[in-house]
Motif scaffolding. Structure first.
Motif, PDB file in Angstrom:
ATOM      1  N   ASP A  99       0.815  -1.223   0.000  1.00 25.43           N
ATOM      2  CA  ASP A  99       0.000   0.000   0.000  1.00 25.43           C
ATOM      3  C   ASP A  99       0.844   1.266   0.000  1.00 25.43           C
ATOM      4  OD1 ASP A  99      -2.576  -1.060  -0.186  1.00 25.43           O
ATOM      5  OD2 ASP A  99      -2.649  -1.476   1.954  1.00 25.43           O
ATOM      6  N   THR A 100       1.837   1.290  -0.865  1.00 28.38           N
ATOM      7  CA  THR A 100       2.704   2.457  -0.994  1.00 28.38           C
ATOM      8  C   THR A 100       1.935   3.634  -1.574  1.00 28.38           C
ATOM      9  OG1 THR A 100       4.577   0.976  -1.371  1.00 28.38           O
ATOM     10  CG2 THR A 100       4.851   3.258  -2.034  1.00 28.38           C
ATOM     11  N   THR A 101       2.270   4.846  -1.097  1.00 28.62           N
ATOM     12  CA  THR A 101       1.633   6.051  -1.629  1.00 28.62           C
ATOM     13  C   THR A 101       2.642   7.017  -2.257  1.00 28.62           C
ATOM     14  OG1 THR A 101       1.744   7.110   0.546  1.00 28.62           O
ATOM     15  CG2 THR A 101      -0.275   5.926   0.006  1.00 28.62           C
ATOM     16  N   MET A 102       3.939   6.796  -2.035  1.00 33.57           N
ATOM     17  CA  MET A 102       4.974   7.631  -2.667  1.00 33.57           C
ATOM     18  C   MET A 102       6.151   6.744  -3.059  1.00 33.57           C
ATOM     19  SD  MET A 102       5.128  11.281  -0.649  1.00 33.57           S
ATOM     20  CE  MET A 102       5.637  10.580   0.919  1.00 33.57           C
ATOM     21  N   LEU A 103       6.743   7.041  -4.220  1.00 34.93           N
ATOM     22  CA  LEU A 103       7.881   6.265  -4.720  1.00 34.93           C
ATOM     23  C   LEU A 103       9.008   7.191  -5.153  1.00 34.93           C
ATOM     24  CD1 LEU A 103       5.977   3.771  -7.050  1.00 34.93           C
ATOM     25  CD2 LEU A 103       7.025   3.182  -4.859  1.00 34.93           C
ATOM     26  N   ASP A 104      10.230   6.771  -4.851  1.00 36.22           N
ATOM     27  CA  ASP A 104      11.410   7.468  -5.353  1.00 36.22           C
ATOM     28  C   ASP A 104      12.565   6.469  -5.340  1.00 36.22           C
ATOM     29  OD1 ASP A 104      13.028   9.447  -6.363  1.00 36.22           O
ATOM     30  OD2 ASP A 104      12.661  10.866  -4.748  1.00 36.22           O
ATOM     31  N   VAL A 105      13.718   6.892  -5.829  1.00 32.07           N
ATOM     32  CA  VAL A 105      14.891   6.024  -5.792  1.00 32.07           C
ATOM     33  C   VAL A 105      16.106   6.799  -5.294  1.00 32.07           C
ATOM     34  CG1 VAL A 105      14.269   4.304  -7.526  1.00 32.07           C
ATOM     35  CG2 VAL A 105      15.258   6.474  -8.252  1.00 32.07           C
ATOM     36  N   ASP A 106      16.928   6.116  -4.518  1.00 32.64           N
ATOM     37  CA  ASP A 106      18.261   6.597  -4.157  1.00 32.64           C
ATOM     38  C   ASP A 106      19.174   6.109  -5.272  1.00 32.64           C
ATOM     39  OD1 ASP A 106      20.863   6.831  -3.256  1.00 32.64           O
ATOM     40  OD2 ASP A 106      20.468   6.028  -1.264  1.00 32.64           O
ATOM     41  N   VAL A 107      19.527   7.011  -6.182  1.00 32.26           N
ATOM     42  CA  VAL A 107      20.256   6.626  -7.387  1.00 32.26           C
ATOM     43  C   VAL A 107      21.627   6.057  -7.056  1.00 32.26           C
ATOM     44  CG1 VAL A 107      21.214   7.450  -9.565  1.00 32.26           C
ATOM     45  CG2 VAL A 107      18.991   8.298  -8.785  1.00 32.26           C
ATOM     46  N   ASP A 108      22.330   6.674  -6.115  1.00 32.91           N
ATOM     47  CA  ASP A 108      23.691   6.232  -5.791  1.00 32.91           C
ATOM     48  C   ASP A 108      23.722   4.784  -5.303  1.00 32.91           C
ATOM     49  OD1 ASP A 108      24.707   8.694  -6.506  1.00 32.91           O
ATOM     50  OD2 ASP A 108      24.613   9.493  -4.458  1.00 32.91           O
ATOM     51  N   ASN A 109      22.724   4.430  -4.480  1.00 31.76           N
ATOM     52  CA  ASN A 109      22.689   3.075  -3.923  1.00 31.76           C
ATOM     53  C   ASN A 109      21.686   2.168  -4.623  1.00 31.76           C
ATOM     54  OD1 ASN A 109      24.598   3.439  -1.639  1.00 31.76           O
ATOM     55  ND2 ASN A 109      23.079   4.947  -0.988  1.00 31.76           N
ATOM     56  N   ARG A 110      21.010   2.709  -5.640  1.00 33.75           N
ATOM     57  CA  ARG A 110      20.028   1.967  -6.423  1.00 33.75           C
ATOM     58  C   ARG A 110      18.972   1.318  -5.524  1.00 33.75           C
ATOM     59  NH1 ARG A 110      21.886   2.206 -11.517  1.00 33.75           N
ATOM     60  NH2 ARG A 110      20.120   0.952 -12.276  1.00 33.75           N
ATOM     61  N   ARG A 134      16.948  -8.699  -3.859  1.00 32.79           N
ATOM     62  CA  ARG A 134      16.394  -8.238  -5.124  1.00 32.79           C
ATOM     63  C   ARG A 134      15.473  -9.322  -5.685  1.00 32.79           C
ATOM     64  NH1 ARG A 134      18.200  -4.412  -3.253  1.00 32.79           N
ATOM     65  NH2 ARG A 134      19.546  -2.783  -4.130  1.00 32.79           N
ATOM     66  N   PRO A 135      14.447  -8.896  -6.412  1.00 29.51           N
ATOM     67  CA  PRO A 135      14.082  -7.521  -6.729  1.00 29.51           C
ATOM     68  C   PRO A 135      13.444  -6.807  -5.536  1.00 29.51           C
ATOM     69  CG  PRO A 135      12.457  -9.029  -7.625  1.00 29.51           C
ATOM     70  CD  PRO A 135      13.561  -9.885  -7.066  1.00 29.51           C
ATOM     71  N   GLN A 136      13.480  -5.481  -5.566  1.00 31.61           N
ATOM     72  CA  GLN A 136      12.768  -4.673  -4.583  1.00 31.61           C
ATOM     73  C   GLN A 136      11.323  -4.547  -5.075  1.00 31.61           C
ATOM     74  OE1 GLN A 136      15.636  -1.141  -3.619  1.00 31.61           O
ATOM     75  NE2 GLN A 136      16.115  -1.921  -5.653  1.00 31.61           N
ATOM     76  N   MET A 137      10.363  -4.803  -4.182  1.00 33.91           N
ATOM     77  CA  MET A 137       8.982  -4.866  -4.648  1.00 33.91           C
ATOM     78  C   MET A 137       8.063  -4.024  -3.774  1.00 33.91           C
ATOM     79  SD  MET A 137       8.416  -8.647  -6.196  1.00 33.91           S
ATOM     80  CE  MET A 137       7.646  -9.305  -4.743  1.00 33.91           C
ATOM     81  N   ALA A 138       7.017  -3.505  -4.397  1.00 29.89           N
ATOM     82  CA  ALA A 138       6.020  -2.726  -3.674  1.00 29.89           C
ATOM     83  C   ALA A 138       4.675  -2.830  -4.381  1.00 29.89           C
ATOM     84  CB  ALA A 138       6.436  -1.261  -3.581  1.00 29.89           C
ATOM     85  N   THR A 139       3.608  -2.782  -3.601  1.00 27.88           N
ATOM     86  CA  THR A 139       2.276  -2.587  -4.175  1.00 27.88           C
ATOM     87  C   THR A 139       1.900  -1.124  -3.962  1.00 27.88           C
ATOM     88  OG1 THR A 139       1.103  -3.192  -2.113  1.00 27.88           O
ATOM     89  CG2 THR A 139       1.581  -4.960  -3.692  1.00 27.88           C
ATOM     90  N   VAL A 140       1.218  -0.551  -4.945  1.00 29.01           N
ATOM     91  CA  VAL A 140       0.912   0.884  -4.930  1.00 29.01           C
ATOM     92  C   VAL A 140      -0.593   1.067  -5.084  1.00 29.01           C
ATOM     93  CG1 VAL A 140       1.375   3.120  -5.999  1.00 29.01           C
ATOM     94  CG2 VAL A 140       3.161   1.357  -5.965  1.00 29.01           C
ATOM     95  N   ARG A 141      -1.151   1.906  -4.248  1.00 28.75           N
ATOM     96  CA  ARG A 141      -2.595   2.116  -4.260  1.00 28.75           C
ATOM     97  C   ARG A 141      -3.045   2.771  -5.564  1.00 28.75           C
ATOM     98  NH1 ARG A 141      -5.516   3.985   1.115  1.00 28.75           N
ATOM     99  NH2 ARG A 141      -7.189   3.193  -0.206  1.00 28.75           N
ATOM    100  N   PRO A 142      -4.190   2.365  -6.087  1.00 27.82           N
ATOM    101  CA  PRO A 142      -4.744   3.035  -7.259  1.00 27.82           C
ATOM    102  C   PRO A 142      -5.015   4.504  -6.971  1.00 27.82           C
ATOM    103  CG  PRO A 142      -5.852   0.939  -6.876  1.00 27.82           C
ATOM    104  CD  PRO A 142      -4.999   1.199  -5.669  1.00 27.82           C
TER     105      PRO A 142
END
Length: 343
Positions: A124-135, A158-166
């Motif tokens: 139930d993630t509501t925000m996504l981003d990435v730390d580019v340096d550490n991937r 790995r893989p890193q996984m998330a479900t995201v709310r519609p």
């Protein structure tokens, strides 16, 4: 596990009866941003039967390539068969991030795959981003009753996984001129080997409030005081042709049924116009409506957090302001011949 072996952002393209679910298109928009930051391809993966016609739509909405497993046994969603399809793809191509819609099927599949791949899953993630340096995928969601936002990392697997709310992400405008690669994989499945059978599918044809599709929503909170005062919310909604929503406190008080709750434990909505009346603006509510085009907040507390996300704010007593709004909208309807346009 060598983390450097894993590259790419993948989106589970959920489809039913040959139609892609809206949340999957939204995730392609979010995934496009993540993939560009990491400088890797964005891929969609499709499972089903006779689904080849959907691949170009996935590319139009932002994917660079589409992985496809087409088999009669995959016609209807079942945990076992779909998990085998995802495992086939994930073990062969090793994506570093996989995102799923937080739908009943998406959540079921993601949890099963995470278990078999021995990796983490943020729900139930509501925000996504990435730390580019550490991937690292930074998957954020409200925690501790919505009092804080927790950002969850999966550092060692790995893989890193998330479900995201519609409705919390925005789909890109489709570009039918985009070109992409379609990769078909074969799978060995036998219907007699499946432990569950789909006997029939029954569609729910009951009429329920569908806030997710509403263009205008009037939402009330406990600041309305009591059930009698809350009738002003219904009256305003009736006057302007809107749907009615409420906060968790309102639903728990019995003023509205659960299907009309907006927020982390209710519906996520993105209407053109959202009235937030008598609502303080707690995180668990805001995550369910912050992507509305126009937010009009009415609250007597000038420091209420709802004003931080509002397009327009009115500081004052809702019991005085709402009747005046109703009066003005009724007059406008009379002048417009009974119709109010929200174009």
């Amino acid at each position: 596990m060598n983390l450097d072996d894993f590259r790419g952002v993948w989106i589970f393209i959920e489809q039913n009866d040959g139609k892609i679910e809206g949340v999957s298109l939204e995730l392609l928009g979010a995934g496009r941003k993540l993939a560009d930051k990491l400088q890797v391809p964005l891929s969609g993966f499709l499972l089903g039967s006779e689904i080849k016609s959907l691949a170009n739509q996935v590319i139009a909405y932002g994917a660079d390539q589409v992985y496809m497993v087409d088999h009669p046994v995959l016609k209807n969603y079942r945990t076992e068969s779909y998990m085998k399809g995802v495992m086939l793809l994930a073990e062969k191509y090793k994506p570093e991030i996989i995102l799923y819609g937080a739908t009943p099927n998406g959540k079921d599949l993601a949890s099963a795959v995470a278990t078999d791949l021995n990796t983490g899953l943020t729900a139930d993630t509501t925000m996504l981003d990435v730390d580019v340096d550490n991937r690292l995928l930074e998957a954020s969601r409200p925690a501790f009753g919505g009092n804080i936002m927790a950002t969850i990392l999966c550092k060692k697997h790995r893989p890193q996984m998330a479900t995201v709310r519609p409705k919390v992400m925005k789909a890109l405008e489709p570009d039918t001129s985009r070109l992409g690669k379609i990769i078909e994989e074969s799978i060995s499945l036998q219907e007699e080997d499946m432990r569950t059978k789909v006997l029939r599918i029954v569609n729910d044809v009951t009429k329920k409030a569908n806030l997710a599709d509403a263009h205008v929503i009037v939402c009330g909170g406990k600041g309305m005081g009591d059930l009698q005062n809350f009738q002003l919310i219904h009256e305003l909604a009736d006057t302007i042709g809107a749907s009615v929503g409420g906060t968790r406190d309102v639903v728990e008080a019995g003023w509205l049924p659960h299907e009309q709750q907006v927020g982390q434990t209710g519906e996520t909505v993105t209407p053109k116009i959202y009235f937030a009346i008598g609502i303080s603006g707690a995180i668990q509510h805001v995550v369910g409506m912050k992507n509305s085009e126009f937010i009009i907040a009415i609250n007597k507390d000038p420091n209420a957090p709802i004003f931080d996300v509002a397009t327009y704010g009115i500081v004052g007593d809702a019991m005085e302001i709402v009747p005046k709004l109703i009066e003005q909208f009724k007059q406008l309807r009379t002048e417009k011949g009974g119709e109010i346009s929200y174009a």
